[in-house]
Design an enzyme around this catalytic site. Structure first.
Site, mmCIF file in Angstrom:
data_model
loop_
_atom_site.group_PDB
_atom_site.id
_atom_site.type_symbol
_atom_site.label_atom_id
_atom_site.label_comp_id
_atom_site.label_asym_id
_atom_site.label_seq_id
_atom_site.Cartn_x
_atom_site.Cartn_y
_atom_site.Cartn_z
ATOM 1 N N HIS A 1 0.827 -1.205 0.000
ATOM 2 C CA HIS A 1 0.000 0.000 0.000
ATOM 3 C C HIS A 1 0.859 1.252 0.000
ATOM 4 O O HIS A 1 2.056 1.213 0.256
ATOM 5 C CB HIS A 1 -0.961 -0.009 1.192
ATOM 6 C CG HIS A 1 -0.309 -0.045 2.532
ATOM 7 N ND1 HIS A 1 0.259 1.064 3.134
ATOM 8 C CD2 HIS A 1 -0.142 -1.075 3.398
ATOM 9 C CE1 HIS A 1 0.739 0.716 4.324
ATOM 10 N NE2 HIS A 1 0.519 -0.575 4.500
ATOM 11 N N CYS B 1 3.019 -5.090 6.718
ATOM 12 C CA CYS B 1 2.672 -4.747 5.338
ATOM 13 C C CYS B 1 3.882 -4.140 4.626
ATOM 14 O O CYS B 1 4.891 -3.810 5.248
ATOM 15 C CB CYS B 1 1.522 -3.747 5.308
ATOM 16 S SG CYS B 1 -0.089 -4.470 5.683
#
Length: 115
Positions: free
Chosen positions: A74, A90
């Site tokens: 992301h 992440c």
């Protein structure tokens, strides 16, 4: 969106790099942030499972969810963290980089995370 057959994303934790391949040809290389020592980015073979534009908050302008639940590639609202071990697992990218990657892969694209 259907997967683009030969595309593959390689994430190299140690060098904090994301590489996009078409077959054996390197198409792009981007810096990224990975998980902290306490919350490392998991190694393994996954796939892009979801794509979201403007997911909001700390996820920046794009979210590429992985087949590993709760993990994804992301954007970020903390661009100074790129190139470091900063996340809860992440993979963070500069927003303009994740936008470019987002446009070049589909759901089903393989994602390989290595040391």
């Amino acid at each position: 969106m259907n997967p683009i057959p030969q595309r593959k994303i390689m994430i190299r934790r140690s060098s904090r790099q994301i590489e996009l391949y078409d077959g054996n040809q390197l198409l792009a290389c981007y810096p990224c942030a990975v998980g902290k020592n306490a919350t490392p980015t998991p190694l393994g073979n996954y796939a892009v499972s979801t794509k979201v534009i403007n997911p909001g908050g700390a996820f920046g302008t794009r979210w590429l969810g992985l087949s590993l639940p709760d993990y994804g590639i992301h954007g970020t609202n903390k661009p100074s963290s790129i190139g470091t071990q900063a996340s809860l697992g992440c993979i963070r990218m500069h927003n303009h980089h994740v936008e470019a990657l987002y446009n070049q892969v589909g759901v089903g694209t393989p994602v390989v995370i290595t040391e």
